[in-house]
Scaffold this motif. Structure first.
Motif, PDB file in Angstrom:
ATOM      1  N   ASN A 106     -15.399   5.184  -6.492  1.00 49.88           N
ATOM      2  CA  ASN A 106     -14.091   5.927  -6.509  1.00 49.88           C
ATOM      3  C   ASN A 106     -14.068   7.322  -6.808  1.00 49.88           C
ATOM      4  OD1 ASN A 106     -12.861   3.470  -5.527  1.00 49.88           O
ATOM      5  ND2 ASN A 106     -12.968   2.891  -7.592  1.00 49.88           N
TER       6      ASN A 106
ATOM      7  N   GLN B  51       0.953  -1.142   0.020  1.00 49.83           N
ATOM      8  CA  GLN B  51      -0.164  -0.089  -0.075  1.00 49.83           C
ATOM      9  C   GLN B  51       0.841   1.312  -0.159  1.00 49.83           C
ATOM     10  OE1 GLN B  51      -3.332   0.666  -0.267  1.00 49.83           O
ATOM     11  NE2 GLN B  51      -3.905   1.230   1.988  1.00 49.83           N
ATOM     12  N   GLU B  52       1.856   1.093   0.865  1.00 50.03           N
ATOM     13  CA  GLU B  52       2.859   2.489   0.802  1.00 50.03           C
ATOM     14  C   GLU B  52       3.466   2.702  -0.401  1.00 50.03           C
ATOM     15  OE1 GLU B  52       6.529   4.423   2.365  1.00 50.03           O
ATOM     16  OE2 GLU B  52       6.446   2.754   1.241  1.00 50.03           O
TER      17      GLU B  52
ATOM     18  N   TYR C  33       3.658  12.038   2.371  1.00 52.32           N
ATOM     19  CA  TYR C  33       3.078  11.474   0.938  1.00 52.32           C
ATOM     20  C   TYR C  33       2.597  12.972   0.552  1.00 52.32           C
ATOM     21  CZ  TYR C  33       2.861   7.326   3.311  1.00 52.32           C
ATOM     22  OH  TYR C  33       3.079   5.838   3.768  1.00 52.32           O
TER      23      TYR C  33
ATOM     24  N   ASN D  27       8.318  14.029  -1.195  1.00 57.41           N
ATOM     25  CA  ASN D  27       7.773  12.688  -1.560  1.00 57.41           C
ATOM     26  C   ASN D  27       8.598  11.543  -1.053  1.00 57.41           C
ATOM     27  OD1 ASN D  27       5.120  11.330  -1.976  1.00 57.41           O
ATOM     28  ND2 ASN D  27       6.209  10.547  -3.938  1.00 57.41           N
TER      29      ASN D  27
ATOM     30  N   TYR E 140       1.383  14.928  -3.175  1.00 58.48           N
ATOM     31  CA  TYR E 140       0.791  14.999  -4.190  1.00 58.48           C
ATOM     32  C   TYR E 140       0.494  16.510  -4.883  1.00 58.48           C
ATOM     33  CZ  TYR E 140      -0.612  10.024  -3.781  1.00 58.48           C
ATOM     34  OH  TYR E 140      -0.593   8.548  -3.845  1.00 58.48           O
TER      35      TYR E 140
ATOM     36  N   LYS F  94      -6.921   6.604   2.861  1.00 54.28           N
ATOM     37  CA  LYS F  94      -6.113   5.551   2.652  1.00 54.28           C
ATOM     38  C   LYS F  94      -4.791   5.772   3.535  1.00 54.28           C
ATOM     39  CE  LYS F  94      -7.983   2.518  -0.091  1.00 54.28           C
ATOM     40  NZ  LYS F  94      -8.072   1.414   0.441  1.00 54.28           N
TER      41      LYS F  94
ATOM     42  N   LYS G 237       2.375   6.483  -6.559  1.00 57.33           N
ATOM     43  CA  LYS G 237       1.132   6.855  -7.229  1.00 57.33           C
ATOM     44  C   LYS G 237       0.611   6.142  -8.466  1.00 57.33           C
ATOM     45  CE  LYS G 237       2.751  11.471  -5.386  1.00 57.33           C
ATOM     46  NZ  LYS G 237       3.642  12.197  -5.672  1.00 57.33           N
TER      47      LYS G 237
ATOM     48  N   GLU H  46     -11.725   2.695 -14.035  1.00 53.38           N
ATOM     49  CA  GLU H  46     -12.207   1.678 -13.022  1.00 53.38           C
ATOM     50  C   GLU H  46     -13.827   1.625 -13.412  1.00 53.38           C
ATOM     51  OE1 GLU H  46     -11.304  -1.447 -10.800  1.00 53.38           O
ATOM     52  OE2 GLU H  46     -10.189  -0.221 -12.066  1.00 53.38           O
TER      53      GLU H  46
ATOM     54  N   PHE I 219      -5.161  -1.682  -4.594  1.00 55.45           N
ATOM     55  CA  PHE I 219      -5.242  -0.574  -3.735  1.00 55.45           C
ATOM     56  C   PHE I 219      -6.637  -0.444  -3.403  1.00 55.45           C
ATOM     57  CE2 PHE I 219      -6.082   4.078  -3.647  1.00 55.45           C
ATOM     58  CZ  PHE I 219      -5.074   4.459  -2.681  1.00 55.45           C
ATOM     59  N   TYR I 220      -7.484  -0.393  -3.925  1.00 52.23           N
ATOM     60  CA  TYR I 220      -8.986  -0.071  -3.630  1.00 52.23           C
ATOM     61  C   TYR I 220      -9.452  -0.956  -2.470  1.00 52.23           C
ATOM     62  CZ  TYR I 220      -8.728   2.523  -7.974  1.00 52.23           C
ATOM     63  OH  TYR I 220      -8.426   3.595  -8.711  1.00 52.23           O
ATOM     64  N   GLN I 221      -9.153  -2.143  -2.179  1.00 50.61           N
ATOM     65  CA  GLN I 221      -9.554  -3.157  -1.295  1.00 50.61           C
ATOM     66  C   GLN I 221      -8.432  -2.978  -0.094  1.00 50.61           C
ATOM     67  OE1 GLN I 221      -9.245  -5.753  -4.182  1.00 50.61           O
ATOM     68  NE2 GLN I 221     -11.470  -6.484  -4.108  1.00 50.61           N
ATOM     69  N   LEU I 222      -7.288  -2.547   0.028  1.00 46.36           N
ATOM     70  CA  LEU I 222      -6.589  -2.703   1.172  1.00 46.36           C
ATOM     71  C   LEU I 222      -7.006  -1.852   2.090  1.00 46.36           C
ATOM     72  CD1 LEU I 222      -2.769  -3.125  -0.273  1.00 46.36           C
ATOM     73  CD2 LEU I 222      -3.999  -4.770   0.984  1.00 46.36           C
ATOM     74  N   PRO I 223      -7.103  -2.155   3.535  1.00 51.81           N
ATOM     75  CA  PRO I 223      -7.264  -0.957   4.468  1.00 51.81           C
ATOM     76  C   PRO I 223      -6.306   0.081   4.518  1.00 51.81           C
ATOM     77  CG  PRO I 223      -6.606  -3.057   5.239  1.00 51.81           C
ATOM     78  CD  PRO I 223      -6.488  -3.449   4.056  1.00 51.81           C
TER      79      PRO I 223
ATOM     80  N   ARG J  57      -5.462  -2.601  -8.682  1.00 50.52           N
ATOM     81  CA  ARG J  57      -6.919  -3.034  -8.230  1.00 50.52           C
ATOM     82  C   ARG J  57      -6.763  -3.341  -6.595  1.00 50.52           C
ATOM     83  NH1 ARG J  57     -10.093  -7.193 -11.483  1.00 50.52           N
ATOM     84  NH2 ARG J  57     -11.580  -7.031  -9.893  1.00 50.52           N
TER      85      ARG J  57
ATOM     86  N   MET K  49       2.236   1.912  -3.524  1.00 48.87           N
ATOM     87  CA  MET K  49       1.597   2.558  -4.341  1.00 48.87           C
ATOM     88  C   MET K  49       1.148   3.859  -4.079  1.00 48.87           C
ATOM     89  SD  MET K  49      -1.545  -0.550  -5.393  1.00 48.87           S
ATOM     90  CE  MET K  49      -1.661  -0.965  -3.924  1.00 48.87           C
ATOM     91  N   LEU K  50       1.139   4.345  -2.530  1.00 42.19           N
ATOM     92  CA  LEU K  50       0.784   5.691  -2.518  1.00 42.19           C
ATOM     93  C   LEU K  50       1.896   6.471  -2.761  1.00 42.19           C
ATOM     94  CD1 LEU K  50      -1.110   5.430   0.935  1.00 42.19           C
ATOM     95  CD2 LEU K  50      -1.863   6.649  -1.013  1.00 42.19           C
ATOM     96  N   LYS K  51       3.037   5.900  -2.571  1.00 35.42           N
ATOM     97  CA  LYS K  51       4.377   6.969  -2.982  1.00 35.42           C
ATOM     98  C   LYS K  51       4.511   7.037  -4.439  1.00 35.42           C
ATOM     99  CE  LYS K  51       6.815   8.003   0.906  1.00 35.42           C
ATOM    100  NZ  LYS K  51       7.110   9.329   1.071  1.00 35.42           N
TER     101      LYS K  51
ATOM    102  N   PHE L   2      -1.456   2.796  -9.180  1.00 35.37           N
ATOM    103  CA  PHE L   2      -2.639   2.132  -8.251  1.00 35.37           C
ATOM    104  C   PHE L   2      -2.918   0.773  -8.948  1.00 35.37           C
ATOM    105  CE2 PHE L   2      -3.091   6.540  -6.895  1.00 35.37           C
ATOM    106  CZ  PHE L   2      -2.584   6.594  -5.761  1.00 35.37           C
TER     107      PHE L   2
END
Lengths: 278, 433
Positions: free
Chosen positions: B161, A155-156, B296, B290, B298, B175, A162, B313, A168-172, A166, A158-160, A164
């Motif tokens: 989303n 998750q980290e 983080y 970053n 953006y 997130k 940028k 999506e 990503f949408y499901q991870l807490p 799929r 992906m956030l770094k 994403f």
């Protein structure tokens, strides 16, 4: 085939079903599958509890002495601990990571089934089940910690970056994953500590010495120091996030080596007969 | 009975046309009554939003009704029909049902999955039922459309989303932080987008807002608006460690926040994560931020990238939604044709019964010496002939309501036997609505 083995196989199949359902949930985005998976997993866990009880009645000792029994007990602890955390966090994504692990452990356990034999007289002690149970519960909690750490790192990343996927949408959220990681550490560390201490007390009763620098003991101590450092870092220096996640994963690798690797590479009091063939 | 849709949307007409044929929500009675008073139209609903104007109607003569609806749109707004006609689309039968289901499920919207359209159709339906211009068919049709839209919303992730930059920022913050409830936002500068994003953050639970600006009065004013606190611009780096989310949009030509300072702040925060959103162009925050652990950053392009990915999506989810709609169309269409089939069967039987009675009377008056028993036998025989002869066509007709050929059969039957046009049975044959 004894009743306990039959029950073991049914639990294994039930875990398989739960794994499939959890994976369907995150891959095909079917929430209902995940919810069904949870109940199937609970069912499997109940069956697994019955397996252990029946095995206990059949053999007359706590079923944690052969490799088969240890693997079965590991999977049982992992599922139990996951279900316990699930009560609080309700995250089927974690289930999709945990159930395959439990399943693989069960499959290995199924491949190493041995007939219940007379227990090595050395293991006939009240301390033995206490030591092993504590150690295994600790292992299970740390496994969960490693799993959420892997999720954190994904998750980290992906956030770094940028970018994403799929998943990503499901991870807490990062904060939830970090929180679970911390909680695992604060449950797992005392369990592990007590596991080591009870082992030492038992060793004293059995061999007349608390600590013998057996390879397993040495590696357990190394792992213990790793987790101690992580706990200290978290409480004192505000370690969190990525660093804590990496630490958890390294700790888990050590744990895995302590549990399995040592038996494969070294001889010692902790080895299973079936792996050593002595 | 046929369902017809005539209208135009953002896909077929520019705003210059759309604004001219929009119906004012305060004056729906007159157009609705004019609509249902059209000779070929039996029921009608008018949906009018800024992106679409559509008429939903039922009619026995779809071709005639469609022409009348086109004229109605042009005449009511005093437009040249020739000019309007190029922008109008029309759908009949299954296509009309599909179109309305798609519109209600927001598959036909400019931003797929946006939730407003369903509410707008509900409002339009509200007017129609208030002025009693919708009847059995449209009532059931619209309720079905609402339930289809709900199914699409719950069974696909078409609306899950964020597709706006400011919502994407909120989603990313979730997130990172999970809940936003105990988080603090700092606004640096005062761009419109920045304010909008701040508002979204507040609506999503952020508890405290700090505002800073080179012109302090502006900061004070904005802080008041958000129920927050203003900070002197010179001091803002001093309080950064208390801030979880930074929103910047100043007109500064250079970076106002460097990586070194952020690194210190993160340390000061005991490495609690920080989310920095830089909406300014040129950028306010050094992009190297970053690379710092637990920070983080953006910028506008990053957020737009997130939005683009989310839209992609949604388009994928839209495919799933089309499948759901396909299933529902069949179900509804079956009901719709059954409305016509049942009365047609009744009319057919009635026709034959009338003939039978007339012929029996003729026969009996010629053969006066027939006994009671014989008469009974002749009556029974004639009834049996009719039943046997009609059995096959009637079962074929009932069967045909499951496929699109049903309408053709009904047409043929009505023409061949010269049956009267049936009015829909007001009783719904199926229980569920």
């Amino acid at each position: 085939m004894s009743v306990s083995i039959l029950l073991f196989k049914i639990s294994l199949l039930t875990y398989f079903a739960a794994t499939v359902l959890y994976l369907v949930d995150i891959i095909a985005k079917r929430e209902k599958a995940g919810r069904a998976g949870r109940w199937v997993l609970v069912g499997g866990f109940v069956l697994h509890c019955a397996t252990l009880v029946v095995r206990y009645i059949e053999t007359g000792y706590t079923p944690v002495s052969s490799l088969h029994e240890s693997l079965s007990f590991s999977a049982w602890s992992l599922v139990g601990i996951y279900l316990l955390f699930d009560l609080r966090y309700r995250l089927s994504v974690i289930g999709a990571f945990i159930t395959p692990l439990a399943l693989v452990t069960m499959i290995f356990g199924g491949a190493t089934v041995t007939r219940a034999t007379q227990l090595n007289p050395m293991l006939k002690s009240w301390w033995f089940p206490v030591h092993v149970t504590l150690a295994f519960l600790g292992n299970a909690v740390f496994t969960l910690a490693a799993v959420v750490s892997v999720m954190y790192l994904i998750q980290e990343r992906m956030l770094k970056s940028k970018k994403f996927s799929r998943l990503f949408y499901q991870l807490p959220s990062l904060s939830t994953l970090d929180q679970i990681n911390y909680k695992c550490l604060s449950f797992g560390f005392p369990l592990m500590t007590m596991g080591i201490i009870s082992g030492a007390v038992w060793a004293n009763a059995a061999w007349g010495g608390y600590w013998r620098w057996d390879p397993k003991e040495t590696w357990a101590l190394i792992t213990w120091f790793l987790y101690a450092a992580l706990l200290h870092g978290r409480m004192m220096a505000g370690w969190r996030g990525r660093r804590a996640a990496i630490f958890s994963i390294v700790g888990f690798a050590c744990l895995l080596f302590t549990f399995l690797g040592v038996n494969l590479f070294f001889a010692g009091e902790h080895s299973f007969d079936s792996l050593q063939g002595r | 009975m046929n369902i017809i849709v005539v209208g135009l949307s953002h896909k077929t007409a520019p705003v210059e046309i759309r604004e001219r044929i929009a119906f004012a929500p305060t004056a729906m009675e007159r157009p609705l009554h004019t609509l249902v008073n059209l000779p070929a139209v039996t029921e009608g609903i008018i949906v009018s939003t800024c992106n679409r104007v559509e008429l939903y109607a039922t009619s026995r003569e779809p071709e005639v009704a469609t022409a009348q609806l086109r004229h109605f749109l042009a005449d009511f707004h005093q437009l040249d029909l020739a000019e309007l006609d190029t922008h109008l689309y029309e759908y009949h039968g299954r296509d009309a049902i599909r179109h309305v289901f798609r519109v209600a499920s927001s598959l036909d919207s400019m931003v797929i999955g946006e939730p407003q359209i369903l509410g707008q159709i509900k409002t339009a339906y509200g007017y129609a039922s208030e002025f009693k211009t919708s009847g059995v068919i449209l009532n059931r049709f619209l309720h079905k459309a609402f339930s289809v839209a709900k199914r699409v919303r719950t069974e696909t992730e078409i609306a899950s989303n964020a597709v706006s930059v400011s919502f994407a920022a909120v989603e990313l913050a979730r997130k990172i932080f999970g809940t936003l409830e105990d988080k603090t936002v700092l606004l640096i500068g005062a761009g419109e987008m920045c304010e909008l994003a701040a508002r979204h953050f507040i609506n999503n639970g952020v508890s405290s807002v700090l505002v800073t600006n080179r012109t302090h009065e502006r900061a004070v004013k904005l802080a008041e608006e958000f129920n927050g606190k203003s900070i002197l611009f010179e001091n803002f780096t001093e309080i950064l460690h208390r801030v979880d989310i930074v929103l910047t949009s100043t007109g500064a030509p250079n970076y106002i926040l460097g990586a070194k300072r952020v690194e210190e702040v993160i340390k000061q925060r005991k490495r609690k994560p920080m989310f920095l959103i830089d909406i300014a162009v040129p950028r306010d925050i050094d992009p190297k931020v970053n690379d710092i652990d637990n920070a983080y950053l953006y910028d506008v392009d990053d957020l737009q990238g997130v939005v683009a990915a989310n839209l992609k999506e949604r388009h994928k989810e839209a495919k799933k939604a089309e499948g759901i709609i396909d299933q529902e169309i069949d179900q509804f269409y079956q009901w719709l044709t059954s409305l016509d089939i049942v009365p047609t069967i009744v009319a057919l039987r009635k026709k034959f019964e009338t003939i039978r009675q007339a012929e029996l009377e003729k026969t009996f008056s010629n053969l006066k010496d027939l006994g009671k028993k014989e008469r009974k036998a002749i009556e029974a025989m004639s009834a049996a002939i009719i039943n046997k002869a009609l059995h096959q066509p009637i079962s074929a007709l009932k069967e045909s309501q499951n496929n699109p050929a049903g309408d053709t059969y009904l047409e043929a039957l009505r023409t061949l036997f010269d049956l009267p046009a049936v009015s829909s049975d007001p009783e719904e044959p199926e229980g569920r609505s």
